[in-house]
Motif scaffolding. Sequence first.
Motif, short mmCIF file in Angstrom:
data_model
loop_
_atom_site.label_atom_id
_atom_site.label_comp_id
_atom_site.label_asym_id
_atom_site.label_seq_id
_atom_site.Cartn_x
_atom_site.Cartn_y
_atom_site.Cartn_z
N VAL A 87 -19.23 104.82 -126.81
CA VAL A 87 -18.17 104.83 -125.78
C VAL A 87 -16.82 104.54 -126.43
CG1 VAL A 87 -17.41 103.88 -123.58
CG2 VAL A 87 -19.85 104.06 -124.05
N GLY A 148 -16.16 92.88 -122.98
CA GLY A 148 -17.57 92.77 -123.38
C GLY A 148 -17.86 93.68 -124.56
N ALA A 149 -19.07 94.26 -124.56
CA ALA A 149 -19.51 95.04 -125.72
C ALA A 149 -18.54 96.18 -126.04
CB ALA A 149 -20.91 95.60 -125.44
N ILE A 150 -18.14 96.95 -125.05
CA ILE A 150 -17.26 98.10 -125.31
C ILE A 150 -15.81 97.67 -125.44
CG2 ILE A 150 -16.47 100.34 -124.43
CD1 ILE A 150 -19.16 100.49 -122.86
N ASP A 169 -10.23 89.20 -119.23
CA ASP A 169 -11.65 89.12 -118.85
C ASP A 169 -11.92 87.72 -118.32
OD1 ASP A 169 -14.42 88.97 -118.65
OD2 ASP A 169 -14.73 90.33 -120.34
N ALA A 171 -14.42 86.53 -116.92
CA ALA A 171 -15.81 86.05 -117.02
C ALA A 171 -16.34 86.23 -118.44
CB ALA A 171 -16.68 86.82 -116.03
N PHE A 231 -13.35 104.81 -118.69
CA PHE A 231 -14.66 105.25 -119.22
C PHE A 231 -15.74 104.32 -118.69
CE2 PHE A 231 -13.73 108.67 -122.22
CZ PHE A 231 -12.34 108.65 -122.15
N SER A 232 -15.44 103.67 -117.54
CA SER A 232 -16.42 102.74 -116.97
C SER A 232 -17.12 103.30 -115.74
CB SER A 232 -15.76 101.40 -116.65
OG SER A 232 -15.59 100.70 -117.85
N ASP A 257 -13.98 109.53 -117.70
CA ASP A 257 -15.31 110.08 -118.03
C ASP A 257 -16.08 110.34 -116.74
OD1 ASP A 257 -17.12 110.92 -119.93
OD2 ASP A 257 -17.97 108.94 -120.33
N HIS A 274 -18.93 112.59 -118.18
CA HIS A 274 -19.74 111.40 -118.45
C HIS A 274 -20.42 111.49 -119.82
CE1 HIS A 274 -22.91 108.28 -116.84
NE2 HIS A 274 -22.09 107.77 -117.75
N ALA A 277 -21.89 107.90 -123.53
CA ALA A 277 -23.07 107.41 -124.27
C ALA A 277 -23.90 108.56 -124.81
CB ALA A 277 -23.92 106.55 -123.35
N1 LIG Z 1 -18.86 106.26 -120.06
C1 LIG Z 1 -20.09 105.88 -120.36
O1 LIG Z 1 -20.93 106.68 -120.68
C2 LIG Z 1 -20.43 104.42 -120.32
C3 LIG Z 1 -21.36 103.91 -121.25
C4 LIG Z 1 -21.66 102.55 -121.23
C5 LIG Z 1 -21.07 101.73 -120.28
N2 LIG Z 1 -20.22 102.27 -119.36
C6 LIG Z 1 -19.57 101.41 -118.35
O2 LIG Z 1 -18.83 100.43 -119.03
C7 LIG Z 1 -19.05 99.17 -118.42
C8 LIG Z 1 -18.88 98.06 -119.46
O3 LIG Z 1 -19.91 98.19 -120.43
P1 LIG Z 1 -20.15 97.07 -121.53
O4 LIG Z 1 -21.31 97.51 -122.32
O5 LIG Z 1 -18.86 96.71 -122.21
O6 LIG Z 1 -20.57 95.84 -120.58
P2 LIG Z 1 -20.46 94.28 -120.88
O7 LIG Z 1 -21.29 93.62 -119.86
O8 LIG Z 1 -20.74 93.98 -122.30
O9 LIG Z 1 -18.93 93.95 -120.61
C9 LIG Z 1 -18.35 93.96 -119.34
C10 LIG Z 1 -17.28 92.89 -119.32
O10 LIG Z 1 -16.53 93.01 -118.10
C11 LIG Z 1 -16.13 91.69 -117.74
N3 LIG Z 1 -15.67 91.63 -116.38
C12 LIG Z 1 -16.41 91.48 -115.24
N4 LIG Z 1 -15.57 91.43 -114.18
C13 LIG Z 1 -14.31 91.55 -114.65
C14 LIG Z 1 -13.02 91.58 -114.03
N5 LIG Z 1 -12.87 91.47 -112.71
N6 LIG Z 1 -11.93 91.73 -114.83
C15 LIG Z 1 -12.07 91.85 -116.17
N7 LIG Z 1 -13.27 91.81 -116.81
C16 LIG Z 1 -14.36 91.67 -116.05
C17 LIG Z 1 -17.39 90.85 -118.04
O11 LIG Z 1 -17.06 89.46 -118.15
C18 LIG Z 1 -17.84 91.45 -119.37
O12 LIG Z 1 -17.32 90.75 -120.47
C19 LIG Z 1 -20.48 99.27 -117.86
O13 LIG Z 1 -20.66 98.40 -116.77
C20 LIG Z 1 -20.57 100.71 -117.43
O14 LIG Z 1 -20.16 100.85 -116.10
C21 LIG Z 1 -19.88 103.59 -119.37
#
Ligand SMILES: NC(=O)c1ccc[n+]([C@@H]2O[C@H](COP(=O)([O-])OP(=O)(O)OC[C@H]3O[C@@H](n4cnc5c(N)ncnc54)[C@H](O)[C@@H]3O)[C@@H](O)[C@H]2O)c1
Length: 389
Positions: A87, A148-150, A169, A171, A231-232, A257, A274, A277
């Motif tokens: 991503v 978070g991760a992305i 962030d 949380a 991309f979320s 996306d 989309h 991933a």
């Molecule tokens: N385009 C794609 O193909 C694709 C692929 C993977 C994930 N995603 C989307 O990306 C999102 C994030 O993925 P990730 O792997 O980084 O998840 P993750 O859980 O590692 O990170 C998400 C982060 O968002 C934070 N968060 C929650 N509420 C918040 C708010 N109100 N304001 C700011 N931050 C907040 C959380 O504390 C967390 O650190 C997924 O939930 C998914 O919807 C899309």
Amino acid sequence: MYKILTHNKISVKGLDKFSRDKYEVASEIGHPDAIMLRSHKLTPEAIADSVTAIGRAGAGVNNIPVDDCTERGVVVFNAPGANANAVKELVIAGLLLSGRDILGGIKYVKEEGPGLTEDELHKLVENGKKQYGGAELAGKTLGVVGLGAIGSLVAETGLMLGMKVLGLDPALSVEAAWRLSRDVERVENMQTLLSKSDYVSLHLPVLEATRNLINKELTESFKPGSVLLNFSREKLVDTQALVAALDSGKLRSYISDFPMPEFLGRKDVIQMPHLGASTAEAEENCAIMIADQLIDFLENGNIKNSVNFPNTSLERSGLCRLAIINKNVPKMLGQILSVLADRDQNVADMINKSRGEIAYNLIDIEREPTNGLIDEIKAIDGVISARVV
Ligand SMILES: NC(=O)c1ccc[n+]([C@@H]2O[C@H](COP(=O)([O-])OP(=O)(O)OC[C@H]3O[C@@H](n4cnc5c(N)ncnc54)[C@H](O)[C@@H]3O)[C@@H](O)[C@H]2O)c1
Ligand SMILES: O=C(O)[C@H](O)COP(=O)(O)O
């Protein structure tokens, strides 16, 4: 035999983890023990009573009725971080595509070029290129919502591209905080992040609290001429509010996306199907991670990376293991243990964890369960499920 029902294209590297002598894996199968899927939209009715676990080979679980699963005692797993790099790379592509009119330039050569001589093509290029210029990313400000991760990888890459990076962030987990560069400047609220950023990238899940996060009121805070990357998920933004922000020039561009009909045909919007991933590596990572988690859950009752159950892991001891899910209310464990005591079952080891309204127990016992033991445990008011693993 355990039965795994699959939806979507799941990498064979993950499916190969299910050994043929213990597992049947198919896209159509009766009485599945578990479901493995990607973005397939799962309704509560489509989850058979036999299902004990659902593995989302990816991050977002908004396609799964998680609350309903929790009530029914179905453990929902995801694969945190397994597709994050894929991503991140697409987000960087989005940043580059929005910084310069690369797509317009490519279209120009493709449409105007055919049939021209080398000299004519050269002239076409040199005369036309001024329409497709842009600005560099270095020196601009990137605001990352969700670290978070992305989001943390996007923030890190933004820094490497010479951008100033702001992050929000509320949380943020301790683990994610450790991963984050100290050069990412924390901001306290969306208004500040939007007003200071040339580019804003969303990396958070769709939850009740984040649905329509970018609404009409917030679009007022965008720095004029800025770019929003999503991309979320589409539900994080109010589509009509974005259309208005693009029409007024408050937003220069929207890169997503998750296509929406309202944006089709707009020159200031880039919509991808989309693809975040969809790399061989991410698909493999996610499928392997989910297969490992499902196998450990089905065979040992252990839970890792669940979005609705507590992480629970216990080394095997004793002869046999009971995995029991119950409502998180007083006196449950006492009642379960007294059923075991009444049947002269000695407990070799056990663990009891809770999360919200649910509790989970792994109890290792020293003898084979006698007839009717599981039914007696299931009959306790508040027990949702019980199985021998
Ligand atoms: N385009 C794609 O193909 C694709 C692929 C993977 C994930 N995603 C989307 O990306 C999102 C994030 O993925 P990730 O792997 O980084 O998840 P993750 O859980 O590692 O990170 C998400 C982060 O968002 C934070 N968060 C929650 N509420 C918040 C708010 N109100 N304001 C700011 N931050 C907040 C959380 O504390 C967390 O650190 C997924 O939930 C998914 O919807 C899309
Ligand atoms: O949340 C995710 O992991 C992504 O949106 C990826 O979805 P996909 O597995 O259907 O590509």
